[in-house]
Write a protein that holds these residues in place. Structure first.
Motif, mmCIF file in Angstrom:
data_model
loop_
_atom_site.group_PDB
_atom_site.id
_atom_site.type_symbol
_atom_site.label_atom_id
_atom_site.label_comp_id
_atom_site.label_asym_id
_atom_site.label_seq_id
_atom_site.Cartn_x
_atom_site.Cartn_y
_atom_site.Cartn_z
ATOM 1 N N LEU A 29 0.845 -1.201 0.000
ATOM 2 C CA LEU A 29 0.000 0.000 0.000
ATOM 3 C C LEU A 29 0.873 1.242 0.000
ATOM 4 O O LEU A 29 0.640 2.167 -0.779
ATOM 5 N N ASP A 66 -9.356 -0.877 -1.539
ATOM 6 C CA ASP A 66 -9.327 -0.275 -2.877
ATOM 7 C C ASP A 66 -8.262 -0.922 -3.759
ATOM 8 O O ASP A 66 -8.491 -1.157 -4.948
ATOM 9 N N LEU A 67 -7.090 -1.216 -3.190
ATOM 10 C CA LEU A 67 -6.026 -1.867 -3.957
ATOM 11 C C LEU A 67 -6.443 -3.273 -4.391
ATOM 12 O O LEU A 67 -6.103 -3.705 -5.491
ATOM 13 N N THR A 123 -9.270 1.022 4.299
ATOM 14 C CA THR A 123 -10.043 1.370 3.104
ATOM 15 C C THR A 123 -9.162 1.330 1.853
ATOM 16 O O THR A 123 -9.577 0.815 0.812
ATOM 17 N N GLU A 124 -7.952 1.860 1.952
ATOM 18 C CA GLU A 124 -7.073 1.873 0.787
ATOM 19 C C GLU A 124 -6.592 0.471 0.421
ATOM 20 O O GLU A 124 -6.384 0.180 -0.757
ATOM 21 N N CYS A 169 -7.813 -6.317 6.802
ATOM 22 C CA CYS A 169 -8.654 -5.107 6.825
ATOM 23 C C CYS A 169 -9.564 -5.095 8.051
ATOM 24 O O CYS A 169 -9.721 -4.060 8.700
ATOM 25 N N SER A 173 -8.354 4.651 7.233
ATOM 26 C CA SER A 173 -7.926 5.018 5.869
ATOM 27 C C SER A 173 -7.011 3.948 5.271
ATOM 28 O O SER A 173 -7.108 3.646 4.079
ATOM 29 N N LYS A 201 -3.567 10.785 -1.560
ATOM 30 C CA LYS A 201 -3.797 9.605 -0.735
ATOM 31 C C LYS A 201 -4.434 10.009 0.594
ATOM 32 O O LYS A 201 -4.247 11.137 1.070
ATOM 33 N N THR A 202 -5.173 9.100 1.174
ATOM 34 C CA THR A 202 -5.838 9.423 2.438
ATOM 35 C C THR A 202 -5.064 8.912 3.647
ATOM 36 O O THR A 202 -5.317 9.352 4.758
ATOM 37 N N ASN A 203 -4.125 7.982 3.449
ATOM 38 C CA ASN A 203 -3.353 7.500 4.604
ATOM 39 C C ASN A 203 -2.168 8.420 4.857
ATOM 40 O O ASN A 203 -1.812 9.233 4.018
ATOM 41 N N ASP A 260 1.399 9.501 -4.567
ATOM 42 C CA ASP A 260 0.041 10.006 -4.756
ATOM 43 C C ASP A 260 -0.203 11.209 -3.851
ATOM 44 O O ASP A 260 -0.160 11.088 -2.622
ATOM 45 N N THR A 292 1.029 4.030 -3.027
ATOM 46 C CA THR A 292 0.496 5.385 -2.808
ATOM 47 C C THR A 292 1.569 6.410 -2.454
ATOM 48 O O THR A 292 1.243 7.568 -2.198
#
Length: 166
Positions: A21, A67-68, A63-64, A84, A60, A31-33, A28, A25
């Protein structure tokens, strides 16, 4: 990378997924993390800090990772789902322990786990006592059943957690 193994519901909780992860990211801007290199290059001092742990075990990140998996950037499997769920549970416990002393509840209206405790009947106590302690007990039972005792590192942590909650 040398890591300790964690085991949940018959599946490995792999640190490698969190590393992937971060790698995915890292560049990015949106990114949210909040993962950085410092979360992975731990020193004797930095591994004792709570902030990197709370940022790694955050909603976060969970969630990411999901998403991955959807984008096929990380291998989909039951172990990724377990990771998760584990991260989500730990995040919930962190939020319950770090509840606000803000009497008006203005600190964070989107996360009810951060609100002030007002009663001994608060539903968060059920979450901490039943869900989180249940997670530790199930974890220990799974590892004992599989005779992988060295994979279970939470025996002492469960006792400390139980004393903290009770």
């Amino acid at each position: 990378m040398k890591t300790r193994k964690m085991y949940e519901n018959g599946e490995d909780l792999s640190w490698e997924v969190i590393v992937k992860l971060y790698d995915h990211t890292m560049l990015d801007k949106f990114k949210t993390n909040k993962l950085t290199k410092a979360h992975f290059k731990l020193t004797a001092f930095s591994c004792m800090k709570v902030l990197p742990a709370s940022q790694t075990m955050s909603r976060s990140v969970s969630t990411e990772i999901s998403d991955l998996v959807e984008k096929n950037s990380v291998r989909q499997g039951h172990d990724t789902l377990e990771l998760c769920q584990f991260i989500t549970h730990v995040n919930g416990a962190f939020d319950c322990f770090n509840s606000s002393g803000d009497a008006q509840g203005k600190r964070n209206k989107l996360n009810s786990l951060l609100a002030s405790y007002r009663s001994v009947d608060d539903p968060r106590f059920n979450y901490l006592l039943k869900d989180m302690l249940g997670l530790f007990r199930d974890w220990e039972a799974d590892v004992k059943k599989e005779k992988k005792r060295k994979l279970y590192k939470g025996c002492q942590r469960e006792n400390v957690y139980q004393q903290t909650v009770l």
